[in-house]
Design an enzyme around this catalytic site. Sequence first.
Site, PDB file in Angstrom:
ATOM      1  N   ASN A  15       0.868  -1.177   0.000  1.00  0.00           N
ATOM      2  CA  ASN A  15       0.000   0.000   0.000  1.00  0.00           C
ATOM      3  C   ASN A  15       0.907   1.230   0.000  1.00  0.00           C
ATOM      4  O   ASN A  15       1.361   1.680   1.049  1.00  0.00           O
ATOM      5  CB  ASN A  15      -0.881  -0.048   1.252  1.00  0.00           C
ATOM      6  N   ARG A  92      -2.659  -2.110  -3.188  1.00  0.00           N
ATOM      7  CA  ARG A  92      -3.797  -1.201  -2.973  1.00  0.00           C
ATOM      8  C   ARG A  92      -3.556   0.002  -3.885  1.00  0.00           C
ATOM      9  O   ARG A  92      -2.541   0.704  -3.753  1.00  0.00           O
ATOM     10  CB  ARG A  92      -3.857  -0.738  -1.522  1.00  0.00           C
ATOM     11  N   HIS A 181     -12.097   4.439   0.361  1.00  0.00           N
ATOM     12  CA  HIS A 181     -12.286   3.446   1.430  1.00  0.00           C
ATOM     13  C   HIS A 181     -13.054   2.220   0.908  1.00  0.00           C
ATOM     14  O   HIS A 181     -13.633   1.466   1.692  1.00  0.00           O
ATOM     15  CB  HIS A 181     -13.059   4.011   2.648  1.00  0.00           C
ATOM     16  N   GLY A 210     -11.519   6.849  10.605  1.00  0.00           N
ATOM     17  CA  GLY A 210     -10.113   6.803  11.028  1.00  0.00           C
ATOM     18  C   GLY A 210      -9.574   8.206  10.923  1.00  0.00           C
ATOM     19  O   GLY A 210     -10.327   9.172  11.067  1.00  0.00           O
ATOM     20  N   ASN A 211      -8.299   8.323  10.659  1.00  0.00           N
ATOM     21  CA  ASN A 211      -7.748   9.646  10.398  1.00  0.00           C
ATOM     22  C   ASN A 211      -8.409  10.224   9.144  1.00  0.00           C
ATOM     23  O   ASN A 211      -8.749  11.390   9.078  1.00  0.00           O
ATOM     24  CB  ASN A 211      -6.247   9.506  10.223  1.00  0.00           C
ATOM     25  N   GLY A 212      -8.607   9.357   8.147  1.00  0.00           N
ATOM     26  CA  GLY A 212      -9.502   9.670   7.042  1.00  0.00           C
ATOM     27  C   GLY A 212     -10.863   9.080   7.410  1.00  0.00           C
ATOM     28  O   GLY A 212     -10.915   7.983   7.960  1.00  0.00           O
ATOM     29  N   ARG A 241      -8.421  16.826   7.440  1.00  0.00           N
ATOM     30  CA  ARG A 241      -9.118  17.286   6.229  1.00  0.00           C
ATOM     31  C   ARG A 241     -10.440  17.936   6.593  1.00  0.00           C
ATOM     32  O   ARG A 241     -11.126  17.477   7.505  1.00  0.00           O
ATOM     33  CB  ARG A 241      -9.396  16.095   5.302  1.00  0.00           C
ATOM     34  N   ASP A 283      -5.832  13.753  16.696  1.00  0.00           N
ATOM     35  CA  ASP A 283      -6.050  12.427  17.293  1.00  0.00           C
ATOM     36  C   ASP A 283      -7.261  12.490  18.232  1.00  0.00           C
ATOM     37  O   ASP A 283      -7.259  13.214  19.222  1.00  0.00           O
ATOM     38  CB  ASP A 283      -4.791  12.006  18.060  1.00  0.00           C
ATOM     39  N   CYS A 284      -8.242  11.674  17.896  1.00  0.00           N
ATOM     40  CA  CYS A 284      -9.498  11.671  18.643  1.00  0.00           C
ATOM     41  C   CYS A 284      -9.274  11.369  20.138  1.00  0.00           C
ATOM     42  O   CYS A 284      -9.957  11.926  21.002  1.00  0.00           O
ATOM     43  CB  CYS A 284     -10.388  10.609  18.003  1.00  0.00           C
ATOM     44  N   ILE A 332     -11.274   5.166  14.910  1.00  0.00           N
ATOM     45  CA  ILE A 332     -12.243   5.832  15.798  1.00  0.00           C
ATOM     46  C   ILE A 332     -13.492   4.964  15.943  1.00  0.00           C
ATOM     47  O   ILE A 332     -13.976   4.725  17.055  1.00  0.00           O
ATOM     48  CB  ILE A 332     -12.611   7.234  15.244  1.00  0.00           C
ATOM     49  N   ASN A 335     -12.907   2.068  18.245  1.00  0.00           N
ATOM     50  CA  ASN A 335     -12.421   2.310  19.616  1.00  0.00           C
ATOM     51  C   ASN A 335     -13.107   3.413  20.402  1.00  0.00           C
ATOM     52  O   ASN A 335     -13.032   3.416  21.628  1.00  0.00           O
ATOM     53  CB  ASN A 335     -10.926   2.659  19.564  1.00  0.00           C
TER      54      ASN A 335
HETATM   55  P1  ADP Z   1      -6.125   5.805   9.058  1.00  0.00           P
HETATM   56  O1  ADP Z   1      -7.216   6.592   8.418  1.00  0.00           O
HETATM   57  O2  ADP Z   1      -4.821   6.522   9.091  1.00  0.00           O
HETATM   58  O3  ADP Z   1      -6.048   4.356   8.599  1.00  0.00           O
HETATM   59  P2  ADP Z   1      -6.982   4.603  11.564  1.00  0.00           P
HETATM   60  O4  ADP Z   1      -8.172   3.885  11.054  1.00  0.00           O
HETATM   61  O5  ADP Z   1      -5.792   3.823  11.982  1.00  0.00           O
HETATM   62  O6  ADP Z   1      -6.538   5.772  10.592  1.00  0.00           O
HETATM   63  O7  ADP Z   1      -7.492   5.482  12.795  1.00  0.00           O
HETATM   64  C1  ADP Z   1      -6.589   6.307  13.475  1.00  0.00           C
HETATM   65  C2  ADP Z   1      -7.372   7.163  14.430  1.00  0.00           C
HETATM   66  O8  ADP Z   1      -8.126   6.357  15.332  1.00  0.00           O
HETATM   67  C3  ADP Z   1      -6.445   7.983  15.342  1.00  0.00           C
HETATM   68  O9  ADP Z   1      -6.159   9.225  14.774  1.00  0.00           O
HETATM   69  C4  ADP Z   1      -7.262   8.148  16.598  1.00  0.00           C
HETATM   70  O10 ADP Z   1      -7.896   9.411  16.506  1.00  0.00           O
HETATM   71  C5  ADP Z   1      -8.344   7.090  16.523  1.00  0.00           C
HETATM   72  N1  ADP Z   1      -8.340   6.218  17.705  1.00  0.00           N
HETATM   73  C6  ADP Z   1      -7.584   5.121  17.941  1.00  0.00           C
HETATM   74  N2  ADP Z   1      -7.853   4.615  19.168  1.00  0.00           N
HETATM   75  C7  ADP Z   1      -8.800   5.404  19.716  1.00  0.00           C
HETATM   76  C8  ADP Z   1      -9.506   5.417  20.970  1.00  0.00           C
HETATM   77  N3  ADP Z   1      -9.278   4.516  21.902  1.00  0.00           N
HETATM   78  N4  ADP Z   1     -10.408   6.393  21.153  1.00  0.00           N
HETATM   79  C9  ADP Z   1     -10.646   7.327  20.229  1.00  0.00           C
HETATM   80  N5  ADP Z   1     -10.033   7.361  19.036  1.00  0.00           N
HETATM   81  C10 ADP Z   1      -9.114   6.423  18.781  1.00  0.00           C
END
Ligand code: ADP
Length: 399
Positions: A15, A92, A181, A210-212, A241, A283-284, A332, A335
Amino acid sequence: MTQATLMTQVVLVLNCGSSSAKFAVIDAKHKTTLISGLAECLNSADASISLTYQNKKKQQNIPHANHDEALSAIVQALAVYKQLQIVAVGHRVVHGSETFTQSCLLTESALESLLAVSDLAPLHTPANIAGIYAAQKAYPELPQVLVFDTAFHQTLPESAYLYAIPYDYYRRYGVRRYGFHGTSYRYINQAIPDYNRGQTVSKVIVAHLGNGASVCAIHNGQSVATSMGFTPLDGLVQGTRCGSIDPALLTFLSEQTRLSVEDITEVLWKQSGLLGLSEKSNDCRVLEASAREGNQACQRALNVFVARLQEAIGAYAAVMDGVDALVFTGGIGENSVFIRAQTIAKLSYLGFVISQDNNAATIRGQGGNIASRDSKPIWVIPTNEELMIAEDVLTFTTL
Ligand code: ADP
């Protein structure tokens, strides 16, 4: 036992992003991830590669490495595991335009078609192509398969993918909603029966956060609406974004700030979203912790994030004339107990009520239903894009 019987046949999944290359080695038989790794900060002094095998992480600096050099380093690092026999490579690929509606075997004509649509993702497609060339060089005899992030959304109806701008821009330049996605949504769509006593579901809304971040309406297994657009910048509030904004802002902000349209565009990609609103972090986890301690800016960022997500879910329920189930995925979605609870809090009109206990218990890779007893299902399903890619690869590979 012969050498051959001791070998584990594996698929290498690559990827390649604009400054990184993620990779994973998937056991072809058991469909488990044996190695995962990341080459990052490419083309900078900090470039490095890390790899995890059996919970042990190795790291190596590869200063100023470009994609080609990083991929050589990955190939070398993988060669150490002599018991793993790479049988095929899956890539990917971010953008398949309207040309690629499903995954395909890499052939000369597929590569030509990919090059022909590379304008649509000028940062990503060249990285994907560098990965393809590097894998061809390293494993010339192996089949390679292209898996497109846009392909799942090629079922969007015209009314969902057209923008209301002169039609000729679509005709001439391919300007339309593509959605992203897609590999994650396809994985989730395929996984739903595992959560639903073997049954598929007719109308599902999946939030990949996620971040995206994006949302997708899946009707009878097909994507019918999704929030990312011509690029992944559109739609929900994301880590950095902006998501959907008034397009007139581009000129207005450029005039006010005296930054070029390119610089403002960069701000919309990299300094907006949760980061821009909170003025603290993308970061959430950080935002939730700060909001709990009373930080108003972080609370504001989370509020806007949730509000946009609720709007999208309501809109997609309208698109499908109803919704039977919701799914949360991505870092997010998998989690954040807080974001899930806040989002569901205003969806009782659609038949969704959360179980606080199940919500709190469903984190860190756990999947399950977080709905209360009388609610329609709300599943948390950990996504696995690498596995989806490996499964596609295996459909083109005879072992
Ligand atoms: P990407 O889009 O880079 O693949 P991910 O799916 O790995 O991103 O998600 C990353 C995001 O998940 C982090 O920026 C963080 O905000 C969020 N995250 C991870 N663990 C937790 C948690 N326990 N509570 C809230 N947010 C979380």
